[in-house]
Write a protein that holds these residues in place. Structure first.
Motif, PDB file in Angstrom:
ATOM      1  N   PRO A  23       0.799  -1.238   0.000  1.00  0.00           N
ATOM      2  CA  PRO A  23       0.000   0.000   0.000  1.00  0.00           C
ATOM      3  C   PRO A  23       0.827   1.281   0.000  1.00  0.00           C
ATOM      4  CG  PRO A  23      -0.982  -1.591   1.483  1.00  0.00           C
ATOM      5  CD  PRO A  23       0.329  -2.186   1.016  1.00  0.00           C
ATOM      6  N   GLU A  24       1.861   1.354   0.842  1.00  0.00           N
ATOM      7  CA  GLU A  24       2.640   2.593   0.898  1.00  0.00           C
ATOM      8  C   GLU A  24       3.369   2.850  -0.422  1.00  0.00           C
ATOM      9  OE1 GLU A  24       4.921  -0.798   2.647  1.00  0.00           O
ATOM     10  OE2 GLU A  24       2.979   0.075   3.129  1.00  0.00           O
ATOM     11  N   GLN A  25       3.811   1.783  -1.102  1.00  0.00           N
ATOM     12  CA  GLN A  25       4.460   1.943  -2.408  1.00  0.00           C
ATOM     13  C   GLN A  25       3.442   2.405  -3.444  1.00  0.00           C
ATOM     14  OE1 GLN A  25       5.845  -2.186  -2.560  1.00  0.00           O
ATOM     15  NE2 GLN A  25       7.900  -1.381  -2.963  1.00  0.00           N
ATOM     16  N   PHE A  26       2.252   1.788  -3.408  1.00  0.00           N
ATOM     17  CA  PHE A  26       1.218   2.131  -4.389  1.00  0.00           C
ATOM     18  C   PHE A  26       0.842   3.597  -4.284  1.00  0.00           C
ATOM     19  CE2 PHE A  26      -3.056   2.662  -5.964  1.00  0.00           C
ATOM     20  CZ  PHE A  26      -3.013   1.969  -7.162  1.00  0.00           C
ATOM     21  N   TRP A  27       0.576   4.074  -3.065  1.00  0.00           N
ATOM     22  CA  TRP A  27       0.120   5.455  -2.900  1.00  0.00           C
ATOM     23  C   TRP A  27       1.253   6.453  -3.102  1.00  0.00           C
ATOM     24  CZ3 TRP A  27      -4.529   5.591  -4.115  1.00  0.00           C
ATOM     25  CH2 TRP A  27      -5.387   4.557  -3.771  1.00  0.00           C
ATOM     26  N   LYS A  28       2.488   5.983  -3.084  1.00  0.00           N
ATOM     27  CA  LYS A  28       3.612   6.838  -3.464  1.00  0.00           C
ATOM     28  C   LYS A  28       3.710   6.902  -4.991  1.00  0.00           C
ATOM     29  CE  LYS A  28       8.561   7.459  -2.860  1.00  0.00           C
ATOM     30  NZ  LYS A  28       9.792   6.918  -2.280  1.00  0.00           N
ATOM     31  N   ALA A  29       3.430   5.786  -5.643  1.00  0.00           N
ATOM     32  CA  ALA A  29       3.539   5.708  -7.103  1.00  0.00           C
ATOM     33  C   ALA A  29       2.374   6.358  -7.826  1.00  0.00           C
ATOM     34  CB  ALA A  29       3.660   4.245  -7.541  1.00  0.00           C
ATOM     35  N   PHE A  30       1.201   6.398  -7.194  1.00  0.00           N
ATOM     36  CA  PHE A  30       0.002   6.932  -7.851  1.00  0.00           C
ATOM     37  C   PHE A  30      -0.662   7.986  -6.984  1.00  0.00           C
ATOM     38  CE2 PHE A  30       0.422   2.651  -9.606  1.00  0.00           C
ATOM     39  CZ  PHE A  30       0.364   2.930 -10.965  1.00  0.00           C
ATOM     40  N   GLU A  31      -0.925   9.116  -7.582  1.00  0.00           N
ATOM     41  CA  GLU A  31      -1.749  10.135  -6.945  1.00  0.00           C
ATOM     42  C   GLU A  31      -3.185   9.852  -7.374  1.00  0.00           C
ATOM     43  OE1 GLU A  31      -2.565  14.917  -7.264  1.00  0.00           O
ATOM     44  OE2 GLU A  31      -0.732  14.097  -8.119  1.00  0.00           O
ATOM     45  N   ALA A  32      -4.110   9.885  -6.456  1.00  0.00           N
ATOM     46  CA  ALA A  32      -5.494   9.553  -6.780  1.00  0.00           C
ATOM     47  C   ALA A  32      -6.420  10.710  -6.442  1.00  0.00           C
ATOM     48  CB  ALA A  32      -5.933   8.313  -6.009  1.00  0.00           C
ATOM     49  N   ARG A  33      -7.396  10.920  -7.290  1.00  0.00           N
ATOM     50  CA  ARG A  33      -8.404  11.951  -7.052  1.00  0.00           C
ATOM     51  C   ARG A  33      -9.763  11.427  -7.464  1.00  0.00           C
ATOM     52  NH1 ARG A  33      -5.741  17.362  -9.293  1.00  0.00           N
ATOM     53  NH2 ARG A  33      -3.774  17.158  -8.225  1.00  0.00           N
ATOM     54  N   ASN A  34     -10.763  11.775  -6.705  1.00  0.00           N
ATOM     55  CA  ASN A  34     -12.133  11.538  -7.128  1.00  0.00           C
ATOM     56  C   ASN A  34     -12.509  12.626  -8.116  1.00  0.00           C
ATOM     57  OD1 ASN A  34     -13.311   9.227  -5.803  1.00  0.00           O
ATOM     58  ND2 ASN A  34     -13.039  10.346  -3.884  1.00  0.00           N
ATOM     59  N   LEU A  35     -13.282  12.265  -9.091  1.00  0.00           N
ATOM     60  CA  LEU A  35     -13.756  13.265 -10.036  1.00  0.00           C
ATOM     61  C   LEU A  35     -14.763  14.182  -9.353  1.00  0.00           C
ATOM     62  CD1 LEU A  35     -13.476  14.240 -12.901  1.00  0.00           C
ATOM     63  CD2 LEU A  35     -15.196  12.585 -13.594  1.00  0.00           C
ATOM     64  N   LEU A  36     -15.615  13.618  -8.529  1.00  0.00           N
ATOM     65  CA  LEU A  36     -16.578  14.407  -7.753  1.00  0.00           C
ATOM     66  C   LEU A  36     -16.121  14.468  -6.302  1.00  0.00           C
ATOM     67  CD1 LEU A  36     -19.927  12.932  -9.145  1.00  0.00           C
ATOM     68  CD2 LEU A  36     -18.665  14.937  -9.946  1.00  0.00           C
ATOM     69  N   ASP A  37     -16.522  15.499  -5.598  1.00  0.00           N
ATOM     70  CA  ASP A  37     -16.111  15.638  -4.202  1.00  0.00           C
ATOM     71  C   ASP A  37     -17.114  15.039  -3.223  1.00  0.00           C
ATOM     72  OD1 ASP A  37     -18.102  17.522  -4.382  1.00  0.00           O
ATOM     73  OD2 ASP A  37     -16.844  19.222  -3.822  1.00  0.00           O
ATOM     74  N   TYR A  38     -18.016  14.239  -3.740  1.00  0.00           N
ATOM     75  CA  TYR A  38     -18.981  13.533  -2.900  1.00  0.00           C
ATOM     76  C   TYR A  38     -19.342  12.221  -3.585  1.00  0.00           C
ATOM     77  CZ  TYR A  38     -22.646  14.670  -6.237  1.00  0.00           C
ATOM     78  OH  TYR A  38     -23.398  14.728  -7.371  1.00  0.00           O
ATOM     79  N   TRP A  39     -19.906  11.303  -2.806  1.00  0.00           N
ATOM     80  CA  TRP A  39     -20.363  10.033  -3.374  1.00  0.00           C
ATOM     81  C   TRP A  39     -21.795  10.213  -3.855  1.00  0.00           C
ATOM     82  CZ3 TRP A  39     -23.588   5.908  -1.075  1.00  0.00           C
ATOM     83  CH2 TRP A  39     -23.598   4.759  -1.860  1.00  0.00           C
ATOM     84  N   PRO A  40     -22.053  10.024  -5.164  1.00  0.00           N
ATOM     85  CA  PRO A  40     -23.394  10.269  -5.699  1.00  0.00           C
ATOM     86  C   PRO A  40     -24.391   9.134  -5.449  1.00  0.00           C
ATOM     87  CG  PRO A  40     -21.896   9.722  -7.471  1.00  0.00           C
ATOM     88  CD  PRO A  40     -21.073   9.784  -6.208  1.00  0.00           C
ATOM     89  N   GLY A  41     -23.964   8.065  -4.810  1.00  0.00           N
ATOM     90  CA  GLY A  41     -24.878   6.981  -4.476  1.00  0.00           C
ATOM     91  C   GLY A  41     -24.746   5.792  -5.401  1.00  0.00           C
ATOM     92  N   PRO A  42     -25.445   4.714  -5.040  1.00  0.00           N
ATOM     93  CA  PRO A  42     -25.349   3.486  -5.832  1.00  0.00           C
ATOM     94  C   PRO A  42     -26.172   3.563  -7.113  1.00  0.00           C
ATOM     95  CG  PRO A  42     -26.906   3.179  -4.049  1.00  0.00           C
ATOM     96  CD  PRO A  42     -26.304   4.551  -3.875  1.00  0.00           C
ATOM     97  N   ALA A  43     -25.768   2.748  -8.072  1.00  0.00           N
ATOM     98  CA  ALA A  43     -26.501   2.614  -9.336  1.00  0.00           C
ATOM     99  C   ALA A  43     -26.977   1.180  -9.484  1.00  0.00           C
ATOM    100  CB  ALA A  43     -25.624   3.020 -10.513  1.00  0.00           C
ATOM    101  N   GLY A  44     -27.421   0.601  -8.394  1.00  0.00           N
ATOM    102  CA  GLY A  44     -27.885  -0.784  -8.427  1.00  0.00           C
ATOM    103  C   GLY A  44     -26.733  -1.726  -8.707  1.00  0.00           C
ATOM    104  N   ARG A  45     -26.964  -2.647  -9.618  1.00  0.00           N
ATOM    105  CA  ARG A  45     -25.928  -3.637  -9.955  1.00  0.00           C
ATOM    106  C   ARG A  45     -24.813  -3.074 -10.824  1.00  0.00           C
ATOM    107  NH1 ARG A  45     -29.136  -9.254 -11.087  1.00  0.00           N
ATOM    108  NH2 ARG A  45     -29.751  -9.567  -8.920  1.00  0.00           N
TER     109      ARG A  45
END
Length: 147
Positions: A23-45
């Motif tokens: 995990p520490e290597q992965f998060w050093k190798a990749f910067e991650a961002r959500n496109l939206l700043d909130y969770w828009p909810g489930p879309a079923g399946r």
């Protein structure tokens, strides 16, 4: 938690497994961002919702930060928010995004793309190659914008 995309989730564990990194290597190798700043909810399946209009607006705001970066767009919905279409796991320069970009299948097991073993192997090789130049180095890691 929108500020920590995929950390502690099943999709995040799938990315870790594919990358072969701790995990520490992965998060050093990749910067991650959500496109939206909130969770828009489930879309079923189909996993989680991604409101197209909001996603396009967020992608437009994010574009200047991607200039000249290596960018992995997780899933076709995120790619469509940027107005991009392409086969997954193919690096592209420009063509609508002033960056070195590729579409990476969303790591959720909801995606049927993962049902084929050859897809899993190809994604693992692609992700490991994307991480290699960054592990142990400074500079800008590849950016994952995702929903």
């Amino acid at each position: 938690d929108p500020s920590r995309p995929f950390q502690g989730t099943a999709s995040g564990r799938h990315l870790l497994k594919l990358s072969g990194l701790q995990p520490e290597q992965f998060w050093k190798a990749f910067e991650a961002r959500n496109l939206l700043d909130y969770w828009p909810g489930p879309a079923g399946r189909q996993g989680d919702r991604l409101p197209a209009r909001e996603a396009r607006s967020a992608a437009l705001e994010l574009r200047p930060q991607l200039l000249g970066r290596r960018v992995l767009l997780l899933g076709p919905d995120v790619a469509q928010a940027f107005g991009l279409e392409r086969e997954p796991l193919r690096w592209t320069v420009g063509q609508g995004l002033e960056a070195f970009w590729a579409i990476f299948p969303h790591p959720s097991r909801v995606s049927r793309w993962w049902n084929l073993e050859e897809n899993e192997l190809a994604a693992a090789a692609f992700l490991r190659a994307a991480a290699l130049p960054q592990v142990g180095e400074g500079g800008h890691p590849p950016l994952f914008p995702w929903a």
